[in-house]
Write a protein that holds these residues in place. Structure first.
Motif, PDB file in Angstrom:
ATOM      1  N   UNK A 190       5.412  -4.906  -5.346  1.00 30.18           N
ATOM      2  CA  UNK A 190       4.463  -3.813  -5.195  1.00 30.18           C
ATOM      3  C   UNK A 190       5.013  -2.510  -5.757  1.00 30.18           C
ATOM      4  N   UNK A 191       6.310  -2.283  -5.549  1.00 28.54           N
ATOM      5  CA  UNK A 191       6.926  -1.065  -6.075  1.00 28.54           C
ATOM      6  C   UNK A 191       6.938  -1.073  -7.595  1.00 28.54           C
ATOM      7  N   UNK A 192       7.120  -2.245  -8.198  1.00 28.97           N
ATOM      8  CA  UNK A 192       7.086  -2.323  -9.664  1.00 28.97           C
ATOM      9  C   UNK A 192       5.681  -2.023 -10.185  1.00 28.97           C
ATOM     10  N   UNK A 193       4.657  -2.620  -9.564  1.00 26.35           N
ATOM     11  CA  UNK A 193       3.287  -2.387 -10.014  1.00 26.35           C
ATOM     12  C   UNK A 193       2.908  -0.918  -9.819  1.00 26.35           C
ATOM     13  N   UNK A 194       3.354  -0.322  -8.723  1.00 22.84           N
ATOM     14  CA  UNK A 194       3.086   1.104  -8.503  1.00 22.84           C
ATOM     15  C   UNK A 194       3.781   1.959  -9.552  1.00 22.84           C
ATOM     16  N   UNK A 197      15.038   1.225 -18.502  1.00 22.14           N
ATOM     17  CA  UNK A 197      15.834   2.119 -17.664  1.00 22.14           C
ATOM     18  C   UNK A 197      14.922   3.029 -16.833  1.00 22.14           C
ATOM     19  N   UNK A 198      13.879   3.547 -17.472  1.00 26.03           N
ATOM     20  CA  UNK A 198      12.972   4.458 -16.783  1.00 26.03           C
ATOM     21  C   UNK A 198      12.183   3.762 -15.680  1.00 26.03           C
ATOM     22  N   UNK A 199      11.716   2.552 -15.938  1.00 24.03           N
ATOM     23  CA  UNK A 199      10.916   1.875 -14.917  1.00 24.03           C
ATOM     24  C   UNK A 199      11.776   1.462 -13.734  1.00 24.03           C
ATOM     25  N   UNK A 200      13.048   1.126 -13.980  1.00 21.70           N
ATOM     26  CA  UNK A 200      13.947   0.832 -12.862  1.00 21.70           C
ATOM     27  C   UNK A 200      14.197   2.086 -12.027  1.00 21.70           C
ATOM     28  N   UNK A 201      14.322   3.219 -12.713  1.00 23.84           N
ATOM     29  CA  UNK A 201      14.506   4.477 -11.991  1.00 23.84           C
ATOM     30  C   UNK A 201      13.257   4.812 -11.181  1.00 23.84           C
ATOM     31  N   UNK A 202      12.097   4.569 -11.772  1.00 25.69           N
ATOM     32  CA  UNK A 202      10.830   4.831 -11.081  1.00 25.69           C
ATOM     33  C   UNK A 202      10.696   3.913  -9.864  1.00 25.69           C
ATOM     34  N   UNK A 203      11.084   2.653 -10.025  1.00 28.30           N
ATOM     35  CA  UNK A 203      11.055   1.678  -8.921  1.00 28.30           C
ATOM     36  C   UNK A 203      11.962   2.142  -7.781  1.00 28.30           C
ATOM     37  N   UNK A 204      13.169   2.598  -8.121  1.00 21.72           N
ATOM     38  CA  UNK A 204      14.111   3.075  -7.105  1.00 21.72           C
ATOM     39  C   UNK A 204      13.583   4.350  -6.438  1.00 21.72           C
ATOM     40  N   UNK A 205      12.975   5.224  -7.234  1.00 17.55           N
ATOM     41  CA  UNK A 205      12.376   6.458  -6.703  1.00 17.55           C
ATOM     42  C   UNK A 205      11.296   6.126  -5.678  1.00 17.55           C
ATOM     43  N   UNK A 206      10.486   5.139  -5.982  1.00 21.34           N
ATOM     44  CA  UNK A 206       9.421   4.725  -5.063  1.00 21.34           C
ATOM     45  C   UNK A 206       9.996   4.246  -3.734  1.00 21.34           C
ATOM     46  N   UNK A 207      11.043   3.440  -3.803  1.00 21.64           N
ATOM     47  CA  UNK A 207      11.656   2.927  -2.576  1.00 21.64           C
ATOM     48  C   UNK A 207      12.312   4.045  -1.767  1.00 21.64           C
ATOM     49  N   UNK A 208      12.940   5.004  -2.446  1.00 21.39           N
ATOM     50  CA  UNK A 208      13.542   6.137  -1.731  1.00 21.39           C
ATOM     51  C   UNK A 208      12.479   6.937  -0.983  1.00 21.39           C
ATOM     52  N   UNK A 246       0.845  -1.201   0.000  1.00 20.91           N
ATOM     53  CA  UNK A 246       0.000   0.000   0.000  1.00 20.91           C
ATOM     54  C   UNK A 246       0.878   1.248   0.000  1.00 20.91           C
ATOM     55  N   UNK A 247       1.887   1.243   0.891  1.00 21.98           N
ATOM     56  CA  UNK A 247       2.763   2.413   1.007  1.00 21.98           C
ATOM     57  C   UNK A 247       3.567   2.650  -0.274  1.00 21.98           C
ATOM     58  N   UNK A 248       3.876   1.567  -1.002  1.00 25.51           N
ATOM     59  CA  UNK A 248       4.614   1.723  -2.256  1.00 25.51           C
ATOM     60  C   UNK A 248       3.812   2.547  -3.252  1.00 25.51           C
ATOM     61  N   UNK A 249       2.500   2.340  -3.300  1.00 24.87           N
ATOM     62  CA  UNK A 249       1.662   3.107  -4.226  1.00 24.87           C
ATOM     63  C   UNK A 249       1.604   4.573  -3.819  1.00 24.87           C
ATOM     64  N   UNK A 250       1.512   4.829  -2.519  1.00 29.40           N
ATOM     65  CA  UNK A 250       1.478   6.213  -2.049  1.00 29.40           C
ATOM     66  C   UNK A 250       2.821   6.889  -2.317  1.00 29.40           C
ATOM     67  N   UNK A 251       3.914   6.160  -2.063  1.00 28.66           N
ATOM     68  CA  UNK A 251       5.245   6.724  -2.287  1.00 28.66           C
ATOM     69  C   UNK A 251       5.481   7.035  -3.754  1.00 28.66           C
ATOM     70  N   UNK A 252       4.943   6.224  -4.637  1.00 31.46           N
ATOM     71  CA  UNK A 252       5.147   6.431  -6.075  1.00 31.46           C
ATOM     72  C   UNK A 252       4.298   7.566  -6.617  1.00 31.46           C
TER      73      UNK A 252
END
Length: 742
Positions: free
Chosen positions: A216-220, A240-251, A100-106
């Motif tokens: 969850x971070x990937x789906x978000x 490349x962009x989706x990996x960056x987006x995934x990392x952004x979500x985790x940060x 849930x938090x991964x979606x909010x973070x993204x």
């Protein structure tokens, strides 16, 4: 410069000064500020009016539309059905909190604190729309939920303004958890998946409740650009962009204290699985879904309830056994047919039902070549005759009712009958004299050996000894449907109608020592608003254990030394009966092991299903009997379904051996060679000599016989043919052409 020129210059300067002063007087700071506040107030008034005018609408049609999911017993997906949408709505508490938090973070870090709108983002979106720059990002989760659930995806100013107003109202009326649940359940994730449950299945083959943080971070991350970020089809730039987006979500999760730095460091990018085509109704899938839907209606889930969507139906079908059954039919039948070049092969339809005899669960079902090509399920259709697979039920009724032969001997496995072909029955008001297979006469023969060879004349007399009414009563108790089931001697040849599903239940009841087994295919039916627990079938004793076990003993002989030899294997203990209907229109093999009951049948179907035709000539093999293709399919499937075999054996108790009459005066009439357990002591000499030499070498000088035949068939008015003849009229006739299975 002259004095005149000076005056003109002064006049011009005066005019310029007057003009400048007029403008200054018109656009003073006070006037500008007043105008600004006026515009603001006007805008606020307009927005206030808009706020009052725009109500929170009902959900749009697509937002609440859900698919239904059908699963195998192990939870793997069999099929999804729905009106153009792949969605299952799940409650938020089914989604792991970190997901849930991964979606909010993204999407919206301030979600839990904001008022549901992002004025800056909305203003930018309106300007982009007015300038023709198309869609924009930056909306809050609440706004995106409102757009998905209440509005449309149209990029218009009016839609954006409505989105703003409705979002404010929704944020006041709904909790943040409700909004988040609505958002993740309505968002589109690509691969045809709407909502997090469908997305979890599409990308990782699991349910939403089983997602981890990385997944969850990937789906978000996908939600920003589903098609561009799908790993299976993404370009190098997209990956490349989706990996960056995934990392952004985790940060962002770390920043919001939803994830520790050490937890983040351990996470690896969750590569999704390759996309799979949505399960359709082709092959056996449609037959399984159809069977489940019929059972759902019996359990109180109407078609309207089902079509509203959102259901998860789990079937009792074992995926491995289902595949084993399909493979057995393909290997033992379909691979040998020429459906395009052979007219007979084109009419052949196979059906099968396999049941757990302890629970009644349908573990495998074969409905036909392909549901798309042949929508009638050959597993559940009831328009063909089960033929000689009914004979064991006549014996079961004789045992259950402690019936006796015409001379008063108790019927059991050793009881001797006259196996003469076309022998008129004795003791019936309705004349009946069926012909044996190939018009073969057996002379005196035990019930066991008559079962092994499916001797029509023996079971014709037995049903008269039991009475057709009592035989029908027993059959109905065991599970035979009351369809075209007259109380006449001819029903001993299985001239009523039944399906493989019906007969699987009947034979499973015999397998279960006489305790009633009702086949069922629905394991559970779950909806977020409702759960249906299928009604458990009653487990009453249909017939006594002694009767059921005696029939099982008889049917082991069919496999060991009779027409069911194709199923004889050292890998398992088996009991079975073959059956072939009048004019070879259907061929059956009904059998069981201690762990599995399966009925396989072939049907001759012509004229698009409107006509029953003969199976003779199937795969250029002559007469298609129950001992042929059906038996081989049964044996192939059973070996696979049991994992190569089983060491379990039948636990039989109180097997009824029957009585053997005292010997009459010796004669030269040949007799059947008795088995080691048989001690025939005939009391009557048959008045009609068998038309063919018995297959067994005689060892006694006199023939044991029960129920002596009349010397001539009784006279009667014109009698119509047996059911299954060309005109399909019911009835019995002397010398009838009832044909036993191989």
């Amino acid at each position: 410069m002259g004095r005149a020129d000076a005056r003109r210059a002064q006049a011009q300067e005066s005019r310029r000064a007057a003009k400048s002063g007029g403008i200054r007087r018109l656009f003073t700071w006070k006037k500008l500020l007043g105008t600004f506040f006026g515009i603001v107030l006007l805008g606020m008034g307009a927005f206030g009016a808009l706020y009052l005018y725009v109500d929170v609408p009902a959900a749009n049609a697509m937002a609440e539309r859900q698919s239904n999911v059908y699963k195998y017993s192990d939870g793997t997906v069999l099929a999804r059905t729905g009106k153009g949408v792949n969605r299952q709505i799940v409650d938020l508490d089914e989604v792991p909190e970190k997901v849930q938090h991964a979606f909010v973070a993204a999407e919206n870090k301030t979600f839990y604190k904001d008022q549901g709108v992002d004025l800056k983002g909305t203003t930018r979106g309106v300007l982009n729309t007015l300038s023709g720059k198309g869609k924009q990002g930056g909306s809050t989760i609440t706004q995106q939920y409102v757009k998905n659930y209440y509005l449309t995806q149209d990029a218009t100013v009016s839609r954006k303004l409505k989105e703003l107003v409705i979002s404010l109202k929704v944020d006041q009326k709904m909790s943040k958890d409700e909004i988040l649940a609505g958002y993740i359940n309505t968002a589109y994730y690509g691969r045809g998946a709407s909502g997090i449950q469908a997305a979890a299945q599409a990308y990782y083959g699991i349910d939403a409740k089983d997602l981890n943080v990385s997944q969850g971070a990937y789906l978000a991350s996908l939600l920003q650009a589903p098609s561009q970020y799908d790993w299976a089809t993404a370009s190098d730039t997209g990956k490349k962009l989706v990996k960056e987006r995934w990392a952004y979500t985790l940060r962002n999760m770390v920043e919001m204290d939803w994830l520790t730095e050490s937890e983040k460091a351990k996470l690896k990018f969750a590569y999704p699985q390759k996309p799979k085509p949505a399960a359709g109704m082709e092959g056996q899938t449609g037959y399984l879904v159809e069977a489940a839907n019929k059972e759902l209606e019996k359990q109180g889930v109407s078609a309207a309830d089902r079509e509203a969507g959102g259901w998860t139906f789990t079937l009792t079908v074992d995926k491995k056994r289902q595949k084993a059954l399909e493979k057995a039919v393909d290997d033992q039948l379909e691979s040998k047919l020429d459906r395009e070049g052979n007219k007979v092969d084109a009419t052949v339809q196979a059906g099968a039902t396999s049941v757990d005899p302890k629970t009644g669960k349908v573990v495998a079902l074969y409905g036909g070549e392909d549901y798309i090509k042949h929508y009638i399920s050959n597993a559940t259709r009831q328009d063909y005759q089960p033929a000689s697979t009914f004979k064991p039920l006549v014996l079961a009724s004789a045992l259950e009712n402690e019936s006796k032969t015409q001379d008063g001997s108790l019927i059991g496995l050793n009881t001797i009958y006259d196996g003469t072909s076309k022998r008129p029955v004795v003791g019936s008001d309705t004349p009946f004299a069926p012909q044996n297979q190939d018009d073969r006469s057996y002379g005196p023969i035990s019930v066991q050996k008559a079962m092994n060879s499916s001797v029509n004349s023996v079971f014709a007399q037995m049903i008269v000894d039991v009475t057709p009414a009592k035989a029908k009563e027993t059959a109905l108790a065991l599970g035979v449907p009351d369809k075209n089931f007259p109380e006449r001697p001819a029903v001993t040849l299985g001239t009523m109608n039944a399906s493989t599903w019906d007969m699987a239940g009947v034979y499973a009841t015999l397998d279960n020592h006489g305790q009633k087994v009702t086949p069922h295919i629905l394991q559970s039916a779950e909806h977020r608003d409702r759960t249906v627990n299928p009604e458990k079938p009653k487990r009453e004793q249909a017939i006594s254990r002694a009767s059921a076990d005696t029939v099982t003993k008889a049917l082991t002989g069919v496999v060991d030394a009779g027409s069911g030899g194709a199923a004889n294997s050292p890998a398992y203990d088996a009991a079975a009966k073959t059956g072939t209907s009048e004019d070879n229109k259907s061929a059956w093999f009904a059998g069981y092991t201690p762990e599995l009951t399966t009925v396989v049948a072939l049907f001759g179907e012509g004229d698009g299903g409107r006509k029953q035709v003969s199976l003779t000539g199937t795969a250029n093999s002559g007469r298609a009997s129950g001992s042929g293709f059906p038996a081989r399919i049964w044996a192939d499937y059973t070996l696979g379904a049991l994992g190569g075999g089983s060491d379990k054996t039948f636990d039989l108790q109180d097997v009824e051996r029957g009585e053997v009459p005292a010997p009459p005066t010796p004669s030269d009439t040949p007799s059947e060679e008795p088995s080691e357990s048989e001690e025939p002591t005939p009391s009557d000499t048959p008045s009609q000599t068998p038309s063919e030499t018995p297959s067994e070498t005689p060892t006694t000088p006199a023939p044991p016989t029960i129920s002596p035949p009349a010397t001539t068939p009784p006279t009667s008015p014109e009698i119509p043919p047996l059911p299954g003849d060309d005109d399909g009229q019911p009835g019995e006739r002397p010398g009838g052409n009832g044909v036993a299975p191989q």
